[in-house]
Design a protein around this motif. Structure first.
Motif, PDB file in Angstrom:
ATOM      1  N   THR A   1      52.733  -9.105  -1.660  1.00 28.77           N
ATOM      2  CA  THR A   1      51.692  -8.113  -0.636  1.00 28.77           C
ATOM      3  C   THR A   1      51.722  -7.930   0.584  1.00 28.77           C
ATOM      4  OG1 THR A   1      49.975 -10.028  -1.695  1.00 28.77           O
ATOM      5  CG2 THR A   1      50.675  -8.345  -2.854  1.00 28.77           C
ATOM      6  N   GLU A   2      51.508  -8.992   1.222  1.00 30.29           N
ATOM      7  CA  GLU A   2      51.495  -9.534   2.198  1.00 30.29           C
ATOM      8  C   GLU A   2      52.161  -9.412   3.860  1.00 30.29           C
ATOM      9  OE1 GLU A   2      49.326 -13.338   3.007  1.00 30.29           O
ATOM     10  OE2 GLU A   2      48.029 -13.416   1.978  1.00 30.29           O
ATOM     11  N   ARG A   3      53.477  -9.555   3.409  1.00 29.91           N
ATOM     12  CA  ARG A   3      54.776  -9.262   4.294  1.00 29.91           C
ATOM     13  C   ARG A   3      56.098  -8.005   3.753  1.00 29.91           C
ATOM     14  NH1 ARG A   3      54.845 -12.796   8.736  1.00 29.91           N
ATOM     15  NH2 ARG A   3      56.787 -11.616   9.682  1.00 29.91           N
ATOM     16  N   THR A   4      56.307  -8.176   2.671  1.00 30.19           N
ATOM     17  CA  THR A   4      57.733  -7.473   2.639  1.00 30.19           C
ATOM     18  C   THR A   4      57.851  -6.534   1.637  1.00 30.19           C
ATOM     19  OG1 THR A   4      58.377  -8.909   0.444  1.00 30.19           O
ATOM     20  CG2 THR A   4      58.916 -10.071   2.056  1.00 30.19           C
ATOM     21  N   SER A   5      56.427  -5.990   0.899  1.00 29.28           N
ATOM     22  CA  SER A   5      56.256  -4.423   0.265  1.00 29.28           C
ATOM     23  C   SER A   5      56.541  -3.437   1.236  1.00 29.28           C
ATOM     24  CB  SER A   5      55.038  -4.617  -1.179  1.00 29.28           C
ATOM     25  OG  SER A   5      54.159  -4.773  -0.417  1.00 29.28           O
ATOM     26  N   HIS A   6      55.707  -3.672   1.979  1.00 26.26           N
ATOM     27  CA  HIS A   6      55.636  -2.774   3.329  1.00 26.26           C
ATOM     28  C   HIS A   6      56.512  -2.274   4.393  1.00 26.26           C
ATOM     29  CE1 HIS A   6      53.716  -5.920   4.655  1.00 26.26           C
ATOM     30  NE2 HIS A   6      53.382  -5.100   5.389  1.00 26.26           N
ATOM     31  N   LYS A   7      57.446  -3.372   3.630  1.00 25.82           N
ATOM     32  CA  LYS A   7      59.100  -3.074   5.240  1.00 25.82           C
ATOM     33  C   LYS A   7      60.298  -2.637   4.502  1.00 25.82           C
ATOM     34  CE  LYS A   7      57.010  -6.215   7.997  1.00 25.82           C
ATOM     35  NZ  LYS A   7      57.584  -7.475   8.572  1.00 25.82           N
ATOM     36  N   HIS A   8      61.392  -2.234   5.050  1.00 23.44           N
ATOM     37  CA  HIS A   8      62.648  -2.446   4.781  1.00 23.44           C
ATOM     38  C   HIS A   8      63.584  -2.508   5.682  1.00 23.44           C
ATOM     39  CE1 HIS A   8      66.117   0.511   2.979  1.00 23.44           C
ATOM     40  NE2 HIS A   8      66.382   0.461   4.237  1.00 23.44           N
ATOM     41  N   TYR A   9      63.634  -3.767   4.961  1.00 23.48           N
ATOM     42  CA  TYR A   9      65.180  -4.356   5.732  1.00 23.48           C
ATOM     43  C   TYR A   9      66.976  -3.663   5.827  1.00 23.48           C
ATOM     44  CZ  TYR A   9      61.621  -7.989   5.741  1.00 23.48           C
ATOM     45  OH  TYR A   9      60.096  -8.283   5.511  1.00 23.48           O
ATOM     46  N   ARG A  10      67.355  -3.680   6.807  1.00 22.40           N
ATOM     47  CA  ARG A  10      68.500  -2.939   6.838  1.00 22.40           C
ATOM     48  C   ARG A  10      69.650  -4.243   6.305  1.00 22.40           C
ATOM     49  NH1 ARG A  10      69.687   0.813  11.970  1.00 22.40           N
ATOM     50  NH2 ARG A  10      71.218  -0.233  11.425  1.00 22.40           N
TER      51      ARG A  10
END
Length: 94
Positions: free
Chosen positions: A45-54
């Motif tokens: 919830t604080e870091r990875t859910s709103h990111k897209h890692y290539r």
């Protein structure tokens, strides 16, 4: 999940032979993994859910950054008396 592969005599013997203490609690104990469940929830919830890692290395570096630069030194935890894990460890070793 206490699957039969982990509770089998053969697996338990393997742990014992290698000096590993099994951390499974009795069936139905929902608290034995609560700390890790909480950590992964915070990470998502604080870091990875709103990111897209290539790339996997990009994700690995970002998760490392979250843990080492925010979660351990800064994030306060109610179970630790609202102090960070790093502060808790310093107080504990003093």
């Amino acid at each position: 999940d206490q699957g039969s592969q982990y509770t089998s005599e053969q697996f338990q013997r393997l742990l014992t032979d290698n000096g590993i203490q099994c951390s499974m609690s009795r069936s139905g104990n929902v608290w034995d993994n609560a700390a890790m469940e909480s950590f992964f929830s915070s990470l998502k919830t604080e870091r990875t859910s709103h990111k897209h890692y290539r790339w996997r290395d990009e994700a690995r570096a970002d998760v490392f950054d979250y843990i080492e630069r925010f979660y351990n030194p800064q994030r306060r935890h109610s179970t630790l008396g609202y102090i960070s894990p790093a502060t808790y460890e310093k107080l504990r070793s003093a």
